[in-house]
Scaffold this active site. Structure first.
Site, short mmCIF file in Angstrom:
data_model
loop_
_atom_site.label_atom_id
_atom_site.label_comp_id
_atom_site.label_asym_id
_atom_site.label_seq_id
_atom_site.Cartn_x
_atom_site.Cartn_y
_atom_site.Cartn_z
N LYS A 120 65.47 97.06 15.47
CA LYS A 120 65.19 97.91 16.52
C LYS A 120 65.52 97.71 17.97
O LYS A 120 66.09 98.70 18.61
CB LYS A 120 63.47 97.85 16.84
N ARG B 289 51.95 98.63 18.55
CA ARG B 289 51.88 97.68 17.64
C ARG B 289 50.64 97.44 17.02
O ARG B 289 50.45 96.92 16.02
CB ARG B 289 52.45 96.47 18.22
N ARG C 123 65.85 82.76 20.85
CA ARG C 123 64.50 82.95 21.27
C ARG C 123 63.72 81.70 20.70
O ARG C 123 63.66 81.47 19.42
CB ARG C 123 63.98 84.41 20.88
N ARG D 26 54.74 85.95 12.65
CA ARG D 26 55.01 87.22 13.18
C ARG D 26 55.35 88.13 12.17
O ARG D 26 54.78 89.38 12.16
CB ARG D 26 56.20 87.30 14.04
N ARG E 201 69.76 85.23 15.09
CA ARG E 201 69.85 85.74 16.37
C ARG E 201 70.31 85.07 17.69
O ARG E 201 69.63 83.99 17.67
CB ARG E 201 68.66 86.52 16.59
P1 AP5 Z 1 67.13 92.90 16.59
O1 AP5 Z 1 67.56 94.30 16.89
O2 AP5 Z 1 66.99 91.98 17.56
O3 AP5 Z 1 65.51 93.20 15.80
P2 AP5 Z 1 64.24 93.62 16.36
O4 AP5 Z 1 63.76 94.43 15.36
O5 AP5 Z 1 64.39 94.13 17.63
O6 AP5 Z 1 63.46 92.20 16.07
P3 AP5 Z 1 62.52 91.60 17.35
O7 AP5 Z 1 62.41 90.15 16.71
O8 AP5 Z 1 62.96 91.48 18.74
O9 AP5 Z 1 61.32 92.24 17.11
P4 AP5 Z 1 59.84 91.93 17.53
O10 AP5 Z 1 59.11 93.18 17.31
O11 AP5 Z 1 59.11 90.81 16.59
O12 AP5 Z 1 59.93 90.89 18.91
P5 AP5 Z 1 59.60 91.64 20.31
O13 AP5 Z 1 60.67 91.06 21.20
O14 AP5 Z 1 59.36 93.10 20.42
O15 AP5 Z 1 67.81 92.22 15.46
C1 AP5 Z 1 67.72 90.93 14.94
C2 AP5 Z 1 68.96 90.16 14.41
O16 AP5 Z 1 69.68 91.14 13.45
C3 AP5 Z 1 70.02 90.29 15.69
O17 AP5 Z 1 70.39 89.05 15.60
C4 AP5 Z 1 70.80 91.38 15.39
O18 AP5 Z 1 72.06 91.34 15.87
C5 AP5 Z 1 70.87 91.51 13.72
N1 AP5 Z 1 71.38 92.88 13.37
C6 AP5 Z 1 70.47 93.90 13.83
N2 AP5 Z 1 70.71 94.94 12.97
C7 AP5 Z 1 71.80 94.36 12.08
C8 AP5 Z 1 72.47 94.80 10.94
N3 AP5 Z 1 72.41 96.20 10.78
N4 AP5 Z 1 73.31 94.19 10.41
C9 AP5 Z 1 73.29 92.74 10.47
N5 AP5 Z 1 72.68 92.12 11.55
C10 AP5 Z 1 71.79 92.90 12.21
O19 AP5 Z 1 58.32 90.93 20.61
C11 AP5 Z 1 58.15 89.58 20.98
C12 AP5 Z 1 56.68 89.19 21.03
O20 AP5 Z 1 56.25 89.81 22.30
C13 AP5 Z 1 55.68 89.45 20.20
O21 AP5 Z 1 55.80 88.68 18.89
C14 AP5 Z 1 54.26 89.64 20.77
O22 AP5 Z 1 53.93 88.23 21.10
C15 AP5 Z 1 55.13 90.05 22.19
N6 AP5 Z 1 54.85 91.73 21.98
C16 AP5 Z 1 55.86 92.55 22.25
N7 AP5 Z 1 55.33 93.73 22.23
C17 AP5 Z 1 53.99 93.87 21.95
C18 AP5 Z 1 53.06 94.69 21.87
N8 AP5 Z 1 53.49 96.09 22.00
N9 AP5 Z 1 51.94 94.30 21.70
C19 AP5 Z 1 51.34 93.12 21.63
N10 AP5 Z 1 52.22 92.16 21.80
C20 AP5 Z 1 53.63 92.38 21.85
#
Ligand code: AP5
Length: 215
Positions: free
Chosen positions: A13, A88, A161, A172, A127
């Site tokens: 994403k 979420r 991270r 997660r 990542r």
């Molecule tokens: P990446 O693009 O970073 O994936 P992502 O889907 O963004 O994954 P996240 O881990 O960031 O999502 P998340 O939802 O758990 O974390 P968030 O920061 O929102 O890609 C991942 C890897 O794959 C990278 O290395 C990339 O280069 C590679 N890649 C991507 N596409 C590829 C492809 N096509 N081919 C090969 N490689 C590829 O949230 C973190 C924390 O914050 C949560 O756990 C929670 O505690 C809190 N939080 C955030 N939002 C909320 C909310 N709305 N409500 C409550 N708590 C929240």
């Protein structure tokens, strides 16, 4: 363009939101990034959120809705937004619908990134993020290109991270299944859901995303 990107941790994403922002000018709104900024700044929110994030749990809905309300009130969001990591939970989705109704900016589409669990784990383990510009890389599939420096001309300053360790990733993914997956039916019932296969090269996924949103 007013989009929600939905998908498990590691489904891509954030990567695709950054690329879509670069080609459309519509801002990525990542709640994970907003929380990490608060943690880095040592604010009250950041101190409270850190323990929750490190445990792989979700920050409470009320706090998240407050953050989104404030973020969408900034001038750049008048052009639209690419919501990455929000909503979420069903409570967040209901709150978002009310907020967007108030400001007359309904969501155009919700794109679900579909990737097999084994691929998610591999992606999260490799990542790396640049501390300065925030770009997301992968040690194998998407490393910084040789000779392509960070915005300030220096090499990218990559870090892993803290919530990408094996145990927290498992947590997660289980929180995603319990709390976030119900949004698939929620948005499907509203006729907003578009599914894309998010496994493949970055360019392939770009193209599928563009096709799904009709741009
Ligand atoms: P990446 O693009 O970073 O994936 P992502 O889907 O963004 O994954 P996240 O881990 O960031 O999502 P998340 O939802 O758990 O974390 P968030 O920061 O929102 O890609 C991942 C890897 O794959 C990278 O290395 C990339 O280069 C590679 N890649 C991507 N596409 C590829 C492809 N096509 N081919 C090969 N490689 C590829 O949230 C973190 C924390 O914050 C949560 O756990 C929670 O505690 C809190 N939080 C955030 N939002 C909320 C909310 N709305 N409500 C409550 N708590 C929240």
């Amino acid at each position: 363009m007013r989009l929600v990107l939905l998908g498990a941790p590691g489904s891509g994403k954030g990567t695709q939101a950054q690329r879509l922002q670069a080609r459309s000018g519509v801002p990525q709104v990542s709640t994970g990034d907003l929380l990490r900024e608060a943690v880095a700044a040592g604010t009250e929110l950041g101190r409270a959120a850190k323990a929750v994030m490190d445990a792989g749990q979700l920050v409470d809905d009320r706090t998240m809705l407050g953050i989104i309300r404030e973020r969408l009130a900034r001038p750049d969001a008048r052009r639209g937004f690419i919501l990455d990591g929000f909503p979420r939970t069903i409570v967040q989705a209901d709150g978002l619908a009310r907020l967007l109704d108030e400001i007359g900016q309904p969501v155009d589409a919700v794109v679900l990134f579909e990737v097999e669990p084994v691929v998610l784990e591999r992606r999260l383990a490799g990542r790396r993020t640049c501390r300065r510009c925030g770009r997301v890389f992968h040690v194998e599939s998407n490393p910084p290109r040789a000779g392509e420096p960070c915005a300030d001309g220096r090499p990218h300053d990559l870090f892993q991270r803290p919530d990408d360790d094996e145990e927290t990733v498992r947590k997660r993914l289980s929180v995603y299944r319990e709390r976030t997956q119900p949004l698939i039916d929620y948005y499907s019932a509203k006729g907003l859901l578009r599914r894309i296969d998010a496994d493949g090269s970055l360019d392939d996924v770009d193209a599928r995303l563009d096709a799904a949103i009709g741009s």
